[in-house]
Design a protein around this motif. Structure first.
Motif, mmCIF file in Angstrom:
data_model
loop_
_atom_site.group_PDB
_atom_site.id
_atom_site.type_symbol
_atom_site.label_atom_id
_atom_site.label_comp_id
_atom_site.label_asym_id
_atom_site.label_seq_id
_atom_site.Cartn_x
_atom_site.Cartn_y
_atom_site.Cartn_z
ATOM 1 N N GLU A 41 0.338 -1.285 0.339
ATOM 2 C CA GLU A 41 -0.092 0.200 -0.056
ATOM 3 C C GLU A 41 0.717 1.166 0.019
ATOM 4 O O GLU A 41 1.704 0.984 0.483
ATOM 5 C CB GLU A 41 -0.770 -0.234 1.024
ATOM 6 N N ARG A 42 0.580 2.785 -0.244
ATOM 7 C CA ARG A 42 0.838 3.536 -0.288
ATOM 8 C C ARG A 42 0.889 4.201 0.696
ATOM 9 O O ARG A 42 0.196 3.573 1.639
ATOM 10 C CB ARG A 42 -0.078 4.605 -1.097
ATOM 11 N N SER A 43 2.273 4.476 1.150
ATOM 12 C CA SER A 43 2.740 4.607 2.179
ATOM 13 C C SER A 43 1.341 5.789 2.605
ATOM 14 O O SER A 43 0.637 6.750 1.922
ATOM 15 C CB SER A 43 4.260 5.733 2.817
ATOM 16 N N ARG A 44 0.693 6.274 3.802
ATOM 17 C CA ARG A 44 0.183 7.734 4.512
ATOM 18 C C ARG A 44 0.988 8.786 4.545
ATOM 19 O O ARG A 44 -0.219 9.911 4.356
ATOM 20 C CB ARG A 44 -0.577 7.280 5.874
ATOM 21 N N THR A 45 1.857 8.158 4.596
ATOM 22 C CA THR A 45 2.807 9.945 5.252
ATOM 23 C C THR A 45 3.406 10.192 3.921
ATOM 24 O O THR A 45 4.019 11.410 3.847
ATOM 25 C CB THR A 45 3.774 10.094 6.075
ATOM 26 N N ASP A 46 3.999 9.474 3.158
ATOM 27 C CA ASP A 46 4.412 9.836 2.171
ATOM 28 C C ASP A 46 3.833 8.894 0.664
ATOM 29 O O ASP A 46 4.621 7.827 0.803
ATOM 30 C CB ASP A 46 6.190 9.424 1.664
#
Length: 174
Positions: free
Chosen positions: A106-111
């Motif tokens: 999954e894509r990082s929530r922070t970056d």
């Protein structure tokens, strides 16, 4: 049958000083660690065979779990470095684990530029169920050691892991 390295001389573990109790003790510890490694490998093979996983798959799952446990999400490039794999081999590994339903990417929530890896709860449950008997047996075996002895064993294992990593780094890959 006794071999010369059992008595002190040259051994598969390296040169030893003849008659040196410390050297003989180091060789004995090395042999025990080797036996432990073989037993743990055999146990892991049983799990891998039961769930269609290769040795590298298991190592990847452990690396991802350990990263999550340490509060630092695992990324594909970090996993490649930890497993000494090329990025293309890591991609194939991740695709295999994802298709088996063991991980998500999954894509990082922070970056949003980073991809983070996580182990599915179902894979955690399956692993927990399989490894529970081993952990129970290990707990029973370790129960006889005092807290002070366990701390010494913990320090020994950490030092051994670090030394193995340093030795691995001195060997050139083919």
């Amino acid at each position: 049958m006794s071999t010369s390295y059992d008595q002190g001389g040259e051994s598969p573990e390296g040169p030893q000083e003849a008659g040196s109790p410390a050297s003989e003790g180091d060789v004995a510890l090395g042999k025990l660690l080797r036996r432990l490694n073989v037993e743990l490998d055999r146990f892991n093979v049983l799990f891998g065979d039961a769930h269609g996983l290769h040795h590298t798959d298991l190592n990847a799952l452990v690396a991802i779990l350990d990263a999550a446990g340490g509060g630092e999400p695992m990324t594909p490039s970090r996993l490649a470095a930890e497993l000494d794999l090329s990025l293309s081999a890591t991609t194939a590994l991740l695709e295999r684990l994802e298709s088996l339903g063991h991980i998500t990417r999954e894509r990082s929530r922070t970056d949003r530029r980073r991809t983070e890896l996580d182990v599915h709860d179902s894979a955690r449950r399956v692993g927990g169920d399989f490894y529970r008997p081993l952990m129970r047996e290990l707990g029973d075996a370790w129960h006889e050691f005092s807290d002070e002895q366990r701390e010494t064993i913990r320090r020994f294992l950490l030092a051994t892991i670090d030394a193995t990593g340093r030795a691995r780094e001195t060997i050139e890959r083919r």
